[in-house]
Design a protein around this motif. Structure first.
Motif, PDB file in Angstrom:
ATOM      1  N   ASN A  12       6.818   4.492 -14.169  1.00 44.56           N
ATOM      2  CA  ASN A  12       5.724   3.667 -13.640  1.00 44.56           C
ATOM      3  C   ASN A  12       4.350   4.326 -13.702  1.00 44.56           C
ATOM      4  O   ASN A  12       3.353   3.710 -13.315  1.00 44.56           O
ATOM      5  N   LEU A  13       4.274   5.555 -14.179  1.00 42.13           N
ATOM      6  CA  LEU A  13       2.987   6.253 -14.201  1.00 42.13           C
ATOM      7  C   LEU A  13       1.932   5.458 -14.965  1.00 42.13           C
ATOM      8  O   LEU A  13       0.794   5.302 -14.504  1.00 42.13           O
ATOM      9  N   ALA A  14       2.294   4.921 -16.113  1.00 38.81           N
ATOM     10  CA  ALA A  14       1.323   4.173 -16.923  1.00 38.81           C
ATOM     11  C   ALA A  14       1.042   2.788 -16.360  1.00 38.81           C
ATOM     12  O   ALA A  14       0.082   2.121 -16.785  1.00 38.81           O
ATOM     13  N   LEU A  15       1.862   2.339 -15.387  1.00 38.99           N
ATOM     14  CA  LEU A  15       1.703   0.994 -14.831  1.00 38.99           C
ATOM     15  C   LEU A  15       0.764   0.936 -13.628  1.00 38.99           C
ATOM     16  O   LEU A  15       0.502  -0.156 -13.108  1.00 38.99           O
ATOM     17  N   LEU A  16       0.297   2.081 -13.171  1.00 35.51           N
ATOM     18  CA  LEU A  16      -0.491   2.097 -11.932  1.00 35.51           C
ATOM     19  C   LEU A  16      -1.693   1.156 -11.969  1.00 35.51           C
ATOM     20  O   LEU A  16      -1.931   0.435 -10.986  1.00 35.51           O
ATOM     21  N   GLU A  52      -3.863  -4.183  -9.495  1.00 36.88           N
ATOM     22  CA  GLU A  52      -4.361  -5.564  -9.509  1.00 36.88           C
ATOM     23  C   GLU A  52      -3.342  -6.523  -8.893  1.00 36.88           C
ATOM     24  O   GLU A  52      -3.717  -7.474  -8.185  1.00 36.88           O
ATOM     25  N   ALA A  53      -2.063  -6.265  -9.116  1.00 36.35           N
ATOM     26  CA  ALA A  53      -1.024  -7.114  -8.531  1.00 36.35           C
ATOM     27  C   ALA A  53      -1.020  -6.998  -7.005  1.00 36.35           C
ATOM     28  O   ALA A  53      -0.866  -8.008  -6.293  1.00 36.35           O
ATOM     29  N   LEU A  54      -1.215  -5.812  -6.492  1.00 36.01           N
ATOM     30  CA  LEU A  54      -1.221  -5.615  -5.048  1.00 36.01           C
ATOM     31  C   LEU A  54      -2.445  -6.269  -4.412  1.00 36.01           C
ATOM     32  O   LEU A  54      -2.359  -6.851  -3.324  1.00 36.01           O
ATOM     33  N   ILE A  55      -3.570  -6.163  -5.069  1.00 35.15           N
ATOM     34  CA  ILE A  55      -4.776  -6.812  -4.550  1.00 35.15           C
ATOM     35  C   ILE A  55      -4.567  -8.324  -4.469  1.00 35.15           C
ATOM     36  O   ILE A  55      -4.941  -8.975  -3.483  1.00 35.15           O
ATOM     37  N   ALA A  56      -3.946  -8.888  -5.489  1.00 41.29           N
ATOM     38  CA  ALA A  56      -3.683 -10.333  -5.497  1.00 41.29           C
ATOM     39  C   ALA A  56      -2.754 -10.743  -4.366  1.00 41.29           C
ATOM     40  O   ALA A  56      -2.829 -11.878  -3.868  1.00 41.29           O
ATOM     41  N   VAL A  90      -2.389  11.253 -11.805  1.00 42.18           N
ATOM     42  CA  VAL A  90      -2.344  10.445 -10.590  1.00 42.18           C
ATOM     43  C   VAL A  90      -3.626  10.631  -9.784  1.00 42.18           C
ATOM     44  O   VAL A  90      -4.207   9.663  -9.267  1.00 42.18           O
ATOM     45  N   ILE A  91      -4.074  11.875  -9.663  1.00 37.26           N
ATOM     46  CA  ILE A  91      -5.320  12.140  -8.929  1.00 37.26           C
ATOM     47  C   ILE A  91      -6.499  11.452  -9.613  1.00 37.26           C
ATOM     48  O   ILE A  91      -7.366  10.861  -8.952  1.00 37.26           O
ATOM     49  N   ASP A  92      -6.538  11.506 -10.942  1.00 37.38           N
ATOM     50  CA  ASP A  92      -7.611  10.826 -11.671  1.00 37.38           C
ATOM     51  C   ASP A  92      -7.596   9.323 -11.374  1.00 37.38           C
ATOM     52  O   ASP A  92      -8.661   8.702 -11.211  1.00 37.38           O
ATOM     53  N   PHE A  93      -6.413   8.753 -11.293  1.00 41.50           N
ATOM     54  CA  PHE A  93      -6.306   7.316 -11.001  1.00 41.50           C
ATOM     55  C   PHE A  93      -6.863   6.996  -9.615  1.00 41.50           C
ATOM     56  O   PHE A  93      -7.624   6.034  -9.454  1.00 41.50           O
ATOM     57  N   THR A  94      -6.510   7.802  -8.616  1.00 38.73           N
ATOM     58  CA  THR A  94      -7.041   7.548  -7.271  1.00 38.73           C
ATOM     59  C   THR A  94      -8.549   7.740  -7.240  1.00 38.73           C
ATOM     60  O   THR A  94      -9.266   6.981  -6.585  1.00 38.73           O
ATOM     61  N   ALA A 137      -7.217   0.469  -0.620  1.00 39.94           N
ATOM     62  CA  ALA A 137      -7.315   1.910  -0.384  1.00 39.94           C
ATOM     63  C   ALA A 137      -6.066   2.579  -0.947  1.00 39.94           C
ATOM     64  O   ALA A 137      -4.950   2.260  -0.537  1.00 39.94           O
ATOM     65  N   ILE A 138      -6.254   3.500  -1.890  1.00 46.33           N
ATOM     66  CA  ILE A 138      -5.139   4.183  -2.550  1.00 46.33           C
ATOM     67  C   ILE A 138      -5.084   5.614  -2.039  1.00 46.33           C
ATOM     68  O   ILE A 138      -5.998   6.410  -2.279  1.00 46.33           O
ATOM     69  N   TYR A 139      -4.014   5.929  -1.315  1.00 46.58           N
ATOM     70  CA  TYR A 139      -3.878   7.220  -0.656  1.00 46.58           C
ATOM     71  C   TYR A 139      -2.909   8.130  -1.417  1.00 46.58           C
ATOM     72  O   TYR A 139      -1.757   7.750  -1.648  1.00 46.58           O
ATOM     73  N   PRO A 140      -3.343   9.329  -1.771  1.00 52.23           N
ATOM     74  CA  PRO A 140      -2.378  10.307  -2.280  1.00 52.23           C
ATOM     75  C   PRO A 140      -1.591  10.889  -1.111  1.00 52.23           C
ATOM     76  O   PRO A 140      -2.166  11.284  -0.090  1.00 52.23           O
TER      77      PRO A 140
END
Length: 506
Positions: free
Chosen positions: A154-158, A163-167, A200-204, A214-217
């Motif tokens: 799922n790393l590439a699916l983040l 967008e799915a979670l926001i919806a 992952v850090i770059d994505f957040t 809000a995306i929490y590591p």
């Protein structure tokens, strides 16, 4: 030191209606020694008495326990905010309303990707059920979030997941690393590579300004990269980033297993880390025992291996997530290879390996130290000393850098190397004396500091200053007064240059 628990995780059951490929607990069905309702309610009372502010009920699948609404209600009655982590399969309207009406704080659903990946990791149809539950919780007034265990699937699916979670109206999303324990130990191909931590850090970081979600590591993601610290600063709303200060297990948090075993963290499942059981001792007694959680409460940088042992953040960080170290390297004292700063250090080592200009190495080390990058300065000096082991300036400077990093054994060793060929070197005598004092051998350390002071010139009285300070720290006030008197005789302006120190000596 008194430790006050604030939060915890309680695995209320090992029963589960899924067989997730990344389940760290390898949950299947409820086990015979699971706490009864009466025992669990009594434990809720003890959790309240201990003073926890929050506790998260997890599993297994906590909704497998028919008494979960009672546990939530009792915790809330005892002043504890109950949260819930669920796979969402049983989270229909009735369960959502029961959670809301009994006082739930936040309900987090574990979501591992979009439909295909999520169902592959869990069971067919689970993505549809989970997303329906998220939507219904928003509609029914229950605060909800999502937890994603990041892996190779799922790393590439983040970005798409975001967008799915926001919806769906989700406001909180936590990302954590999948560790090779439980079921995931048998699916090692799914485990992230260490270098993926920065992805992952770059994505957040790239999404921290998006106020829709809000995306929490999680605590297993970090540490001490500028991007990660900026993410935590923005999410906390503070003017400065809340720096990672080491694992809270056994200090501010605890874990409870299905049978009442108490640990510092439920992720650390090795029996050697079980501190007691609530069927044998009250929760308060286990928490307050000086023998409990010693692996965490007594952890220090000197207990760690590899780069963590010499890291400039080691005294605060204490190696990051201990379960990451334990599962990846089979030792809680091992180096944390899934640390962003560790990755940066190793990249710097690889780059330095190709540098053969000794003068440039030394100048780079000085520049890095002046900028506060002591770890990188030390690495640069190590490269120089590998090429020229007897480079005295580099040895002396490495002693200073090592002391600044609190790498006292290294500071001691390099200063001893200098003294083996130059026994009257004032700087090396002083550095060795300070290192030995910090290492607990103040008597020997003072001997070296006195030798350094005796050899000091009036133009450089640092050794006298440090001698006086160490005498005071060692409780030798008379020796401090004698050293002050000798310093003033050696350099008449010493007292004027050090008024605070003179006042302290008295």
């Amino acid at each position: 030191m008194n430790y006050k628990p604030v939060t915890g995780v309680w695995e209320v059951t090992m029963g589960c209606n899924m067989r997730c490929k990344h389940c760290g607990s390898s949950c299947t069905r409820p086990l015979p020694e699971e706490l009864t309702t009466e025992e669990a309610l009594a434990l809720c009372d003890d959790i309240g008495e201990l003073g926890l502010q929050w506790i998260t009920l997890s599993g297994g699948e906590p909704l497998i326990r028919k008494d979960w609404p009672q546990l939530i209600r009792r915790l809330r009655e005892r002043g504890v905010v109950p949260n819930l982590i669920t796979n969402g399969w049983e989270l229909d309207d009735e369960a959502i309303i029961a959670a809301r009406d009994n006082g739930i704080g936040t309900v987090a659903i574990s979501l591992d990707g979009l439909t295909e990946v999520h169902d592959y990791m869990r069971r067919p149809g689970s993505f549809e059920r989970s997303t329906r539950a998220l939507k219904r919780m928003t509609e029914l007034g229950v605060t909800c979030g999502v937890i994603t265990t990041v892996n190779q699937c799922n790393l590439a699916l983040l970005p798409e997941m975001k967008e799915a979670l926001i919806a769906l109206g989700v406001r909180y999303w936590q990302l954590q690393i999948g560790l090779p324990m439980g079921n995931l130990a048998h699916h090692s191909d799914l485990v992230m590579d260490p270098a993926d931590v920065d992805r992952v850090i770059d994505f957040t970081f790239d999404n921290v300004a998006d106020e829709r979600l809000a995306i929490y590591p999680a605590d297993c993601l970090g540490y001490y990269s500028r991007k990660e610290m900026e993410v935590r600063r923005r999410l906390s709303g503070r003017p400065t980033p809340p720096m990672w200060q080491g694992c809270n297990a056994g200090k501010r948090s605890l874990g409870i297993l299905h049978n009442g075993d108490i640990l510092g963290c439920t992720s650390i499942r090795d029996r050697q880390f079980v501190e007691g059981n609530i069927r044998e001792r009250r929760l308060r007694e286990i928490w307050d025992s000086p023998d409990s959680f010693r692996w965490s409460r007594e952890m220090n940088k000197a207990n760690l291996d590899g780069h963590c042992r010499s890291c400039q953040f080691g005294d605060a960080c204490l190696g990051g997530c201990p379960n990451t170290r334990l599962t990846m390297n089979r030792s809680i004292h091992s180096e944390n290879q899934y640390c962003s700063y560790n990755l940066a250090v190793k990249r710097a080592e690889a780059m330095l390996a190709g540098v053969e200009d000794d003068a440039a190495l030394f100048e780079t080390a000085r520049t890095l130290a002046a900028e506060g990058e002591m770890q990188m300065a030390g690495l640069t000096l190590e490269r120089l000393l590998a090429r020229q082991p007897d480079h005295q300036e580099a040895l002396l400077f490495h002693g200073f850098v090592s002391f600044s990093l609190n790498n006292l054994d290294r500071c001691r060793d390099v200063n001893q190397r200098v003294l083996s060929t130059d026994p009257d070197n004032v700087y090396a005598l002083k550095g060795l004396g300070l290192a030995l004092h910090r290492m607990g051998d103040s008597g020997t350390g003072l001997g070296h500091l006195k030798a350094a002071a005796e050899r000091s010139s009036p133009a450089d009285m640092d050794a006298f200053h440090d001698l006086i300070v160490v005498c005071l720290e060692a409780g030798r006030r008379d020796e401090a007064r004698a050293a002050l008197q000798a310093a003033c005789q050696r350099a008449p302006n010493f007292a004027a240059a050090n008024p605070g120190l003179c006042q302290t000596v008295g």
